[in-house]
Design a protein around this motif. Structure first.
Motif, PDB file in Angstrom:
ATOM      1  N   ALA A 129       0.804  -1.077   0.035  1.00 13.07           N
ATOM      2  CA  ALA A 129       0.070  -0.076   0.178  1.00 13.07           C
ATOM      3  C   ALA A 129       0.865   1.200  -0.040  1.00 13.07           C
ATOM      4  CB  ALA A 129      -1.015  -0.156   1.178  1.00 13.07           C
ATOM      5  N   GLY A 130       2.134   1.246   0.597  1.00  8.73           N
ATOM      6  CA  GLY A 130       2.910   2.428   0.750  1.00  8.73           C
ATOM      7  C   GLY A 130       3.916   2.545  -0.534  1.00  8.73           C
ATOM      8  N   ASN A 131       3.519   1.625  -1.708  1.00 14.64           N
ATOM      9  CA  ASN A 131       4.129   2.189  -2.865  1.00 14.64           C
ATOM     10  C   ASN A 131       5.700   1.470  -2.798  1.00 14.64           C
ATOM     11  OD1 ASN A 131       1.908   2.462  -4.406  1.00 14.64           O
ATOM     12  ND2 ASN A 131       2.278   4.904  -3.954  1.00 14.64           N
ATOM     13  N   MET A 132       6.199   0.618  -1.997  1.00 17.66           N
ATOM     14  CA  MET A 132       7.649   0.153  -1.859  1.00 17.66           C
ATOM     15  C   MET A 132       7.778  -0.657  -2.993  1.00 17.66           C
ATOM     16  SD  MET A 132       9.339  -2.413   0.882  1.00 17.66           S
ATOM     17  CE  MET A 132      11.204  -2.282   0.811  1.00 17.66           C
ATOM     18  N   PRO A 133       8.998  -0.138  -3.803  1.00 18.19           N
ATOM     19  CA  PRO A 133       9.325  -1.085  -4.978  1.00 18.19           C
ATOM     20  C   PRO A 133       8.995  -2.579  -5.071  1.00 18.19           C
ATOM     21  CG  PRO A 133      10.571   0.742  -4.943  1.00 18.19           C
ATOM     22  CD  PRO A 133       9.863   0.642  -3.625  1.00 18.19           C
ATOM     23  N   ARG A 134       8.376  -3.256  -5.829  1.00 19.92           N
ATOM     24  CA  ARG A 134       8.407  -5.017  -5.437  1.00 19.92           C
ATOM     25  C   ARG A 134       9.913  -5.459  -5.460  1.00 19.92           C
ATOM     26  NH1 ARG A 134       4.743  -9.101  -5.632  1.00 19.92           N
ATOM     27  NH2 ARG A 134       3.008  -7.918  -6.212  1.00 19.92           N
ATOM     28  N   LYS A 135      10.640  -5.066  -6.208  1.00 21.43           N
ATOM     29  CA  LYS A 135      12.049  -5.674  -6.278  1.00 21.43           C
ATOM     30  C   LYS A 135      12.702  -5.481  -5.015  1.00 21.43           C
ATOM     31  CE  LYS A 135      15.991  -5.546  -9.254  1.00 21.43           C
ATOM     32  NZ  LYS A 135      16.687  -5.163 -10.730  1.00 21.43           N
ATOM     33  N   ARG A 136      12.740  -4.307  -4.574  1.00 21.78           N
ATOM     34  CA  ARG A 136      13.392  -4.158  -3.019  1.00 21.78           C
ATOM     35  C   ARG A 136      12.606  -4.926  -1.965  1.00 21.78           C
ATOM     36  NH1 ARG A 136      13.946   1.574   0.105  1.00 21.78           N
ATOM     37  NH2 ARG A 136      15.425   0.797   1.533  1.00 21.78           N
ATOM     38  N   PHE A 137      11.220  -5.083  -2.185  1.00 21.21           N
ATOM     39  CA  PHE A 137      10.720  -5.795  -1.193  1.00 21.21           C
ATOM     40  C   PHE A 137      10.821  -6.964  -1.188  1.00 21.21           C
ATOM     41  CE2 PHE A 137       6.990  -8.514  -0.339  1.00 21.21           C
ATOM     42  CZ  PHE A 137       6.619  -8.271   1.067  1.00 21.21           C
ATOM     43  N   PHE A 138      11.113  -7.834  -2.438  1.00 22.88           N
ATOM     44  CA  PHE A 138      11.356  -9.207  -2.416  1.00 22.88           C
ATOM     45  C   PHE A 138      12.870  -9.359  -2.158  1.00 22.88           C
ATOM     46  CE2 PHE A 138      12.469 -13.059  -4.930  1.00 22.88           C
ATOM     47  CZ  PHE A 138      11.580 -13.871  -4.570  1.00 22.88           C
TER      48      PHE A 138
END
Length: 138
Positions: A129-138
């Motif tokens: 929801a906070g628009n963290m980039p998926r690549k960084r999240f993963f």
């Protein structure tokens, strides 16, 4: 042919993986005993009751998939929740604060959240929801 021990092993590993998935990916999993379950599963594996390699693979897979499902839920529904009128739990300022926080501290927050009960259930959703980039999240 019909091996009861094999069914118990397979069913036990799948049940453990399902609980880990629910705890890490769906918002309803915060009440599940994930840490205690993993301790018990490790103990059972050390006694030869469960195959250790398959247990590790299933748990890691369930946790990774669960986190990504939670992130996707937050990514798809997060903005819609915050477009409504301010309520007790959901306010416009919260999503803005979450976006700023994840932009600054996102990586270390996700790492720490994975090892903190209850927080690990909500962190992927908030990251999405906070628009963290998926690549960084993963």
């Amino acid at each position: 042919m019909f091996d009861v021990n094999h069914i118990i092993e397979t069913g036990g590993i799948l049940l453990i993986a399902l609980i880990v998935f629910i705890e890490s990916g769906l918002l309803v999993g915060f009440f599940l005993p994930g840490d205690t379950l993993l301790f018990g599963a490790g103990l059972a594996a050390s006694q030869g009751e469960l195959p250790l390699l398959w247990l590790i693979i299933a748990i890691i897979g369930a946790a990774v998939i669960g986190d990504n499902v939670g992130y996707s839920i937050g990514e798809r529904t997060g903005k819609r929740l915050f477009t409504k009128k301010d309520g007790i739990l959901f306010r416009h300022e919260y999503i803005e604060r979450a976006e700023k926080f994840y932009a600054k501290h996102g990586g270390k927050t996700i790492i720490l959240a994975r090892f903190t009960p209850i927080v690990r259930t909500f962190a992927p959703v908030v990251a999405g929801a906070g628009n963290m980039p998926r690549k960084r999240f993963f």
